[in-house]
Design a protein around this motif. Structure first.
Motif, mmCIF file in Angstrom:
data_model
loop_
_atom_site.group_PDB
_atom_site.id
_atom_site.type_symbol
_atom_site.label_atom_id
_atom_site.label_comp_id
_atom_site.label_asym_id
_atom_site.label_seq_id
_atom_site.Cartn_x
_atom_site.Cartn_y
_atom_site.Cartn_z
ATOM 1 N N GLN A 16 4.967 9.424 -1.666
ATOM 2 C CA GLN A 16 5.557 8.621 -2.692
ATOM 3 C C GLN A 16 6.725 7.609 -2.264
ATOM 4 O OE1 GLN A 16 7.467 12.137 -5.011
ATOM 5 N NE2 GLN A 16 6.330 11.230 -6.818
ATOM 6 N N ILE A 17 7.317 7.906 -1.119
ATOM 7 C CA ILE A 17 8.295 7.474 -0.420
ATOM 8 C C ILE A 17 7.751 5.922 -0.002
ATOM 9 C CG2 ILE A 17 10.035 7.051 1.350
ATOM 10 C CD1 ILE A 17 10.427 9.959 0.909
ATOM 11 N N ALA A 18 6.420 6.204 0.598
ATOM 12 C CA ALA A 18 5.573 5.207 1.283
ATOM 13 C C ALA A 18 5.236 4.183 0.037
ATOM 14 C CB ALA A 18 4.490 5.847 2.407
ATOM 15 N N THR A 19 4.841 4.864 -0.688
ATOM 16 C CA THR A 19 4.369 4.106 -2.017
ATOM 17 C C THR A 19 5.513 2.948 -2.458
ATOM 18 O OG1 THR A 19 2.603 5.503 -2.847
ATOM 19 C CG2 THR A 19 3.600 3.879 -4.473
ATOM 20 N N PHE A 20 6.749 3.278 -2.590
ATOM 21 C CA PHE A 20 7.986 2.468 -2.877
ATOM 22 C C PHE A 20 8.024 1.476 -1.974
ATOM 23 C CE2 PHE A 20 12.494 1.321 -2.152
ATOM 24 C CZ PHE A 20 12.735 1.200 -3.468
ATOM 25 N N PHE A 21 7.855 1.722 -0.524
ATOM 26 C CA PHE A 21 7.679 0.552 0.450
ATOM 27 C C PHE A 21 6.850 -0.292 0.725
ATOM 28 C CE2 PHE A 21 11.733 3.694 1.552
ATOM 29 C CZ PHE A 21 12.388 2.442 1.635
ATOM 30 N N THR A 23 5.673 -2.620 -0.769
ATOM 31 C CA THR A 23 6.053 -3.864 -1.188
ATOM 32 C C THR A 23 6.678 -4.773 -0.062
ATOM 33 O OG1 THR A 23 7.970 -3.455 -2.068
ATOM 34 C CG2 THR A 23 5.884 -3.537 -3.640
ATOM 35 N N THR A 24 6.972 -4.196 1.211
ATOM 36 C CA THR A 24 7.674 -4.589 2.197
ATOM 37 C C THR A 24 6.761 -4.888 3.378
ATOM 38 O OG1 THR A 24 8.535 -2.417 3.163
ATOM 39 C CG2 THR A 24 9.853 -3.580 1.537
ATOM 40 N N ALA A 25 7.009 -5.577 4.347
ATOM 41 C CA ALA A 25 6.475 -5.738 5.314
ATOM 42 C C ALA A 25 6.047 -4.536 6.133
ATOM 43 C CB ALA A 25 7.068 -6.672 6.347
ATOM 44 N N ASP A 26 4.966 -4.255 7.044
ATOM 45 C CA ASP A 26 4.658 -3.161 7.405
ATOM 46 C C ASP A 26 5.655 -2.390 8.285
ATOM 47 O OD1 ASP A 26 2.174 -2.602 6.116
ATOM 48 O OD2 ASP A 26 0.826 -3.213 7.919
ATOM 49 N N GLY A 27 6.177 -2.989 9.287
ATOM 50 C CA GLY A 27 6.963 -2.747 10.279
ATOM 51 C C GLY A 27 8.456 -2.352 8.961
ATOM 52 N N GLU A 28 8.830 -2.881 8.330
ATOM 53 C CA GLU A 28 10.067 -2.758 7.617
ATOM 54 C C GLU A 28 9.459 -1.631 6.559
ATOM 55 O OE1 GLU A 28 11.221 -6.109 5.292
ATOM 56 O OE2 GLU A 28 11.337 -7.292 6.980
ATOM 57 N N ALA A 29 8.486 -1.306 6.080
ATOM 58 C CA ALA A 29 8.039 -0.254 5.571
ATOM 59 C C ALA A 29 8.221 1.155 6.252
ATOM 60 C CB ALA A 29 6.625 -0.503 5.122
ATOM 61 N N VAL A 30 7.514 1.243 7.290
ATOM 62 C CA VAL A 30 7.928 2.373 8.223
ATOM 63 C C VAL A 30 9.181 2.779 8.595
ATOM 64 C CG1 VAL A 30 7.188 3.219 10.594
ATOM 65 C CG2 VAL A 30 5.572 1.879 9.383
ATOM 66 N N ALA A 54 2.081 16.892 13.508
ATOM 67 C CA ALA A 54 1.690 17.331 14.955
ATOM 68 C C ALA A 54 0.279 18.005 14.847
ATOM 69 C CB ALA A 54 2.622 18.171 15.711
ATOM 70 N N ARG A 55 -0.010 18.685 13.757
ATOM 71 C CA ARG A 55 -1.066 19.524 13.396
ATOM 72 C C ARG A 55 -2.257 18.447 12.861
ATOM 73 N NH1 ARG A 55 2.594 22.857 11.069
ATOM 74 N NH2 ARG A 55 1.512 22.648 8.921
ATOM 75 N N GLY A 56 -2.165 17.267 12.528
ATOM 76 C CA GLY A 56 -2.967 16.293 12.050
ATOM 77 C C GLY A 56 -2.379 15.465 11.402
ATOM 78 N N GLY A 57 -1.572 16.051 10.255
ATOM 79 C CA GLY A 57 -0.891 15.297 9.312
ATOM 80 C C GLY A 57 -2.189 14.850 8.067
ATOM 81 N N GLU A 58 -3.070 15.671 7.898
ATOM 82 C CA GLU A 58 -3.999 15.169 6.890
ATOM 83 C C GLU A 58 -3.332 15.092 5.424
ATOM 84 O OE1 GLU A 58 -7.861 17.246 4.694
ATOM 85 O OE2 GLU A 58 -7.239 18.084 6.589
ATOM 86 N N GLY A 59 -3.641 13.699 4.921
ATOM 87 C CA GLY A 59 -3.316 13.348 3.463
ATOM 88 C C GLY A 59 -2.197 12.520 3.757
ATOM 89 N N LEU A 60 -1.452 12.503 4.658
ATOM 90 C CA LEU A 60 -0.331 11.110 4.866
ATOM 91 C C LEU A 60 -0.959 9.809 4.942
ATOM 92 C CD1 LEU A 60 2.037 12.922 7.501
ATOM 93 C CD2 LEU A 60 2.651 12.594 5.115
ATOM 94 N N THR A 61 -0.466 9.123 4.086
ATOM 95 C CA THR A 61 -0.625 7.766 4.285
ATOM 96 C C THR A 61 -0.285 7.188 5.531
ATOM 97 O OG1 THR A 61 1.380 6.691 3.459
ATOM 98 C CG2 THR A 61 -0.156 7.141 1.558
ATOM 99 N N GLU A 62 -0.943 5.912 5.992
ATOM 100 C CA GLU A 62 -0.732 5.283 7.428
ATOM 101 C C GLU A 62 0.562 5.008 7.677
ATOM 102 O OE1 GLU A 62 -2.155 1.343 9.709
ATOM 103 O OE2 GLU A 62 -3.190 1.907 8.084
ATOM 104 N N ASN A 63 1.455 4.715 6.705
ATOM 105 C CA ASN A 63 2.820 4.202 7.029
ATOM 106 C C ASN A 63 3.499 5.380 6.889
ATOM 107 O OD1 ASN A 63 2.644 1.480 7.322
ATOM 108 N ND2 ASN A 63 3.001 0.983 5.173
ATOM 109 N N ALA A 64 3.448 6.457 6.223
ATOM 110 C CA ALA A 64 3.967 7.588 6.210
ATOM 111 C C ALA A 64 3.929 8.402 7.180
ATOM 112 C CB ALA A 64 3.614 8.654 4.863
ATOM 113 N N ALA A 65 2.685 8.292 7.986
ATOM 114 C CA ALA A 65 2.435 9.155 9.044
ATOM 115 C C ALA A 65 3.036 8.405 10.154
ATOM 116 C CB ALA A 65 0.663 9.102 9.419
#
Length: 76
Positions: A16-21, A23-30, A54-65
């Motif tokens: 959800q946090i990643a979705t909010f961000f 709209t910003t550039a990738d580096g800024e989003a992360v 660390a166990r894989g993070g299945e389901g996290l978006t790219e920026n959230a991961a």
């Protein structure tokens, strides 16, 4: 709540946090996601999402991961 349910809830929140961000550039989003989690999440929640990643993070978006990876590198 089971540990698996806790993981799913943290993934949902991080995404959800990643979705909010999105709209910003990738580096800024992360950086924004990382900052939000670092400042507003309880340390136990941060530790759990880092361990989940660390166990894989299945389901996290790219920026959230990527943000969790940055948190993990700071915690190390």
């Amino acid at each position: 709540m089971s540990p698996e349910d806790q993981d799913r809830k943290l993934v949902y929140m991080a995404n959800q946090i990643a979705t909010f961000f999105n709209t910003t550039a990738d580096g800024e989003a992360v950086a924004g996601i990382e900052n939000h989690i670092r400042k507003l999440w309880d340390p136990r929640m941060r530790a759990k999402i880092i361990a989940f990643r660390a166990r894989g993070g299945e389901g996290l978006t790219e920026n959230a991961a990527a943000a969790v990876d940055r948190l993990a590198s700071e915690a190390a």
